[in-house]
Design a protein around this motif. Structure first.
Motif, short mmCIF file in Angstrom:
data_model
loop_
_atom_site.label_atom_id
_atom_site.label_comp_id
_atom_site.label_asym_id
_atom_site.label_seq_id
_atom_site.Cartn_x
_atom_site.Cartn_y
_atom_site.Cartn_z
N GLY A 409 91.93 86.14 -23.31
CA GLY A 409 91.84 85.74 -21.91
C GLY A 409 93.10 85.02 -21.47
N THR A 410 92.98 84.31 -20.34
CA THR A 410 94.12 83.55 -19.82
C THR A 410 93.67 82.12 -19.50
N ILE A 411 94.62 81.19 -19.55
CA ILE A 411 94.29 79.79 -19.27
C ILE A 411 94.11 79.55 -17.77
N SER A 412 94.58 80.49 -16.94
CA SER A 412 94.40 80.33 -15.50
C SER A 412 94.21 81.67 -14.80
N GLY A 413 93.02 81.86 -14.24
CA GLY A 413 92.74 83.11 -13.52
C GLY A 413 92.97 82.99 -12.03
N GLU A 414 93.01 81.71 -11.50
CA GLU A 414 93.25 81.62 -10.06
C GLU A 414 93.89 80.34 -9.57
N HIS A 415 93.82 79.23 -10.24
CA HIS A 415 94.39 77.99 -9.68
C HIS A 415 95.85 77.81 -10.03
N GLY A 416 96.33 78.50 -11.04
CA GLY A 416 97.71 78.34 -11.47
C GLY A 416 97.86 77.18 -12.44
N LEU A 417 99.07 77.03 -12.98
CA LEU A 417 99.31 75.99 -13.99
C LEU A 417 99.57 74.63 -13.36
N GLY A 418 100.32 74.66 -12.23
CA GLY A 418 100.64 73.42 -11.55
C GLY A 418 101.15 72.37 -12.51
N TRP A 419 100.63 71.16 -12.32
CA TRP A 419 101.00 70.05 -13.19
C TRP A 419 99.98 69.88 -14.31
N VAL A 420 98.70 70.13 -13.98
CA VAL A 420 97.66 69.78 -14.94
C VAL A 420 97.67 70.67 -16.18
N LYS A 421 98.18 71.90 -16.06
CA LYS A 421 98.19 72.77 -17.24
C LYS A 421 99.61 72.97 -17.78
N ARG A 422 100.51 72.08 -17.38
CA ARG A 422 101.91 72.25 -17.81
C ARG A 422 101.99 72.19 -19.34
N GLY A 423 102.90 72.99 -19.87
CA GLY A 423 103.11 72.94 -21.32
C GLY A 423 102.10 73.75 -22.12
N HIS A 424 101.20 74.45 -21.44
CA HIS A 424 100.17 75.17 -22.21
C HIS A 424 100.30 76.69 -22.17
N LEU A 425 101.41 77.17 -21.61
CA LEU A 425 101.60 78.63 -21.61
C LEU A 425 101.61 79.18 -23.03
N ASP A 426 102.04 78.33 -23.96
CA ASP A 426 102.15 78.84 -25.34
C ASP A 426 100.78 79.12 -25.97
N ALA A 427 99.69 78.70 -25.27
CA ALA A 427 98.37 79.07 -25.78
C ALA A 427 98.19 80.60 -25.70
N GLN A 428 98.86 81.23 -24.74
CA GLN A 428 98.64 82.68 -24.58
C GLN A 428 99.90 83.51 -24.68
N TRP A 429 101.09 82.89 -24.62
CA TRP A 429 102.33 83.66 -24.66
C TRP A 429 103.18 83.29 -25.86
#
Ligand code: FAD
Length: 456
Positions: A409-429
């Motif tokens: 899956g993905t960590i964000s399907g609609e709200h985007g990463l913004g500030w609150v999910k910063r640094g977590h792209l590596d969970a999926q990429w």
């Protein structure tokens, strides 16, 4: 710094268009209940695209960060000036530049509210299908910057599908146009696609050409209640497997249903711990046929069905569904609410994983969301004044990202990463994929001044 900065901005846009940087309305977005806020160095409200370009050019020349702001309804802190900078608020740019109902298209400035576009379309027999929940607050520029979805994205797609052209200000202060009142365009790289969903980190959207469509003649929701999540999720798979095309498929698990049970404008069976809401739409005949098929598919294992018979009952059902975020927040005063998306056959796994992760961190949890798109608002309930609880909820969210990625899956399907999910792209990429992402950011924003720290 701030007084001098404000003087410079006033010289660019005029006195009336520089707001008080101390005004808390510009410090927050919908993540307020998580305690996120930031104080900008200045707030500017440009009147047109040329003023946006002048402000960006000034900021770029003076190494000052730029934080675009739409309606402030974002759930990821994207519009929050966490590290200061100049907030560029688009609310004054709300003109309709062109509207051609007979050609199903409209050209609007970025600050026009989403709900206003819905009304304009409806009054002319048309529809702008993207329907994110805060449409009376959000602006089309914010919807484009987050590529917002909503319940009816299942049939009609997310905002980007309805954007045929963009006007934007990019570094170092250039006004550019991509696409326009055209329905196809493969001439260059997909720059429009790059700006859509970029959360203000690559430029500021100042206007957009949008596609509209003839409004469906009719809409008929069919909802069903189940004893448990697995049975309800199986019913969702039955719908898809039967080849039925509803406009929306939404779900609510036990915690979400409990939060809003008393406010429901219909009877919820006491033993129900799961609800599926679908909607048929189209011509009157097609709506009736699809609604009948939905009733049949949903009946399997259901405790009860609810099919609103009138327009006001239908409106009441969706109003109730739209209030879900507030009903859940009201339980403990706050929530850390995510927007993961998983493959459709992993819906029940993701709902169970959310509860298990919450339990491990000593938090109540629940899930609701856009089931047809596998897009779940997996939520941990918090008291926003309890720092320990907030910290545990943020740790739980990180575990949730990992769980979503592990389900493809993905960590964000609609709200985007913004500030609150910063640094977590590596969970999926992978590092290589993140490298491409970073290279695009460097190419379009070499000084890292557009919404720095966000979406990475
Ligand atoms: C009750 C509720 C329900 C919601 N339901 C949904 C839903 O169903 N689906 C969904 O997708 N979202 C939903 N949201 C989240 C939110 O409404 C969307 O993300 C919306 O698109 C944000 O638009 P906005 O104008 O409020 O943007 P803001 O919150 O102001 O900004 C969001 C991001 O976009 C950037 N931005 C804003 N305007 C521009 C611009 N003109 N140019 C460049 N960047 C810009 C900001 O910098 C920020 O990064 C909901 C929010 C609430 C409060």
């Amino acid at each position: 710094m701030s007084a001098a900065l404000e003087r410079e901005l006033r010289a660019l846009v005029g006195d009336g268009e520089v707001a008080d940087a101390g005004d808390v309305r510009f410090h927050r977005d919908a993540t307020e209940s998580q305690g996120l806020e930031g104080v900008p160095d200045a707030v500017v409200l440009p009147a047109d695209a040329e003023q946006v370009a002048a402000v960006v050019a000034w900021c770029y020349a003076h190494d000052v960060a730029i934080v675009p702001r739409g309606g402030g309804s974002g759930f990821s802190g994207g519009a929050v000036p966490v590290d200061g900078g100049v907030v560029v608020d688009l609310q004054r740019m709300s003109r309709v530049r062109a509207f051609d109902p007979l050609l199903w298209r409209i050209n609007v400035e970025a600050g026009l509210r989403t709900g206003e576009i819905h009304r304009l379309a409806r009054e002319n027999g048309l529809s702008f299908p993207p329907d994110p929940g805060a449409s009376e607050q959000s602006q089309i520029g914010g919807n484009i910057a987050t590529n917002a979805g909503g319940p009816h994205a299942f049939k009609y797609g997310v905002t980007g599908r309805w954007v045929t052209g963009l006007e934007a200000v990019v570094a170092p202060g250039e006004l550019i146009h991509v696409g326009g009142p055209i329905r196809k365009d493969v001439a260059g790289y997909d720059l429009k696609g790059l700006l859509i969903g970029s959360e203000g980190t690559l430029g500021i959207v100042t206007a957009a050409w949008l596609r509209l469509m003839p409004a469906p003649e009719a809409a008929a929701p069919v909802a069903a209640f189940y004893r448990d999540a697995r049975t309800g999720c199986a019913a969702i798979e039955t719908i898809l497997g039967s080849g039925i095309q509803p406009a929306a498929i939404e779900l609510l698990d036990a915690g979400a249903l409990d939060a809003a049970r008393d406010a429901a404008p219909f009877t919820v069976p006491p033993e129900a711990t799961f609800m599926v809401i679908t909607e048929a739409d189209g011509s009157v005949a097609e709506t009736a046929a699809v609604a009948a098929e939905l009733r049949e598919a949903l009946a399997d294992g259901a405790l009860a069905l609810h099919a609103p018979a009138t327009a006001s009952e239908t409106a009441a059902l969706w109003r109730w569904r739209d209030g879900m975020a507030f009903a859940v927040s009201a339980i403990r005063g706050g929530k850390v609410s995510e927007d993961i998306a998983v493959p459709l056959d992993r819906l029940a796994d993701a709902i169970e994983a959310t509860l298990a992760i919450g339990a491990r961190h000593g938090l109540d949890a629940c899930t609701w969301g856009h089931a047809g798109d596998g897009n779940l608002h997996s939520t941990f309930l918090v008291n926003p004044r309890d720092d320990d609880e907030l910290a545990r909820a943020h740790a739980a969210a990180v575990e949730l990202y990992e769980a979503a990625a592990a389900m493809d899956g993905t960590i964000s399907g609609e709200h985007g990463l913004g500030w609150v999910k910063r640094g977590h792209l590596d969970a999926q990429w992978s590092p290589a994929t993140i490298g491409v992402h970073e290279a695009i950011k460097r190419a379009l924003d070499p000084k890292n001044l557009f919404n720095p720290g966000k979406k990475r």
